[in-house]
Design a protein around this motif. Structure first.
Motif, PDB file in Angstrom:
ATOM      1  N   ASN A  45       0.814  -1.221   0.000  1.00 20.16           N
ATOM      2  CA  ASN A  45       0.000   0.000   0.000  1.00 20.16           C
ATOM      3  C   ASN A  45       0.852   1.278   0.000  1.00 20.16           C
ATOM      4  O   ASN A  45       0.307   2.384  -0.034  1.00 20.16           O
ATOM      5  CB  ASN A  45      -0.998   0.008   1.161  1.00 20.16           C
ATOM      6  CG  ASN A  45      -0.347   0.007   2.521  1.00 20.16           C
ATOM      7  OD1 ASN A  45       0.864  -0.178   2.667  1.00 20.16           O
ATOM      8  ND2 ASN A  45      -1.154   0.185   3.545  1.00 20.16           N
ATOM      9  N   ASP A  91      -6.522  -1.414   6.821  1.00 20.38           N
ATOM     10  CA  ASP A  91      -5.969  -1.321   5.471  1.00 20.38           C
ATOM     11  C   ASP A  91      -4.969  -0.177   5.319  1.00 20.38           C
ATOM     12  O   ASP A  91      -4.045  -0.278   4.535  1.00 20.38           O
ATOM     13  CB  ASP A  91      -7.086  -1.140   4.438  1.00 20.38           C
ATOM     14  CG  ASP A  91      -7.870  -2.417   4.224  1.00 20.38           C
ATOM     15  OD1 ASP A  91      -7.335  -3.506   4.505  1.00 20.38           O
ATOM     16  OD2 ASP A  91      -9.027  -2.323   3.785  1.00 20.38           O
ATOM     17  N   ALA A 134       0.821   0.949   7.190  1.00 19.72           N
ATOM     18  CA  ALA A 134       1.889   0.636   6.242  1.00 19.72           C
ATOM     19  C   ALA A 134       3.194   0.451   7.002  1.00 19.72           C
ATOM     20  O   ALA A 134       3.347   0.938   8.124  1.00 19.72           O
ATOM     21  CB  ALA A 134       2.026   1.760   5.218  1.00 19.72           C
TER      22      ALA A 134
END
Length: 132
Positions: free
Chosen positions: A11, A57, A60
């Motif tokens: 991501n 989500d 990172a």
């Protein structure tokens, strides 16, 4: 034998120029003055599958490992590590402003008795330096 391996979460692709990060690590390693230029290797490995913390989500990561041959004392390794980590952190500052980014850097010293290498790059760079 300074080999840098950068693992990063997929991501980050749209948020970081990974090629620029790789080159930053290479040039910053040279700046330290403790690594033979012909031995420096920097590679980035995109991690498609990963899980961070509670699974959000948006989280990172970037984790860098330096595998290094014996011969540099702890103070030299710490100075070099501090220099490289500071430059990398500065480059990635915008990610820290976002929610959920983790950066790590570890140095691992390789035991010369259990490490085998073959490299013609050193000789090439020396010959080029002598002959322009």
């Amino acid at each position: 034998m300074p080999h840098f391996t950068i693992e990063y979460s997929a991501n980050l692709d749209d948020r970081v120029d990974i090629a620029a990060v790789v080159d930053l690590v290479r040039t910053t390693a040279i700046e330290t003055g403790i690594f033979p230029v012909g031995g420096i290797r920097v590679r980035a490995i995109r991690c498609e599958h990963y899980a961070i913390a509670d699974g959000r989500d948006g989280f990172a990561f970037m984790a860098m490992l330096l595998r290094l041959g014996e011969g540099r004392d702890l103070p030299a390794r710490k100075r070099a590590g501090d220099h490289i980590f500071t430059k990398l952190s500065q480059e990635l500052d915008p990610l820290f402003a976002d929610e959920g980014f983790a950066l790590s850097f570890d140095i691992q010293v390789i035991d010369k008795e259990t490490s085998w290498k073959r490299n013609s790059i050193h000789d090439l760079l020396i010959a080029e330096a002598r002959h322009g």
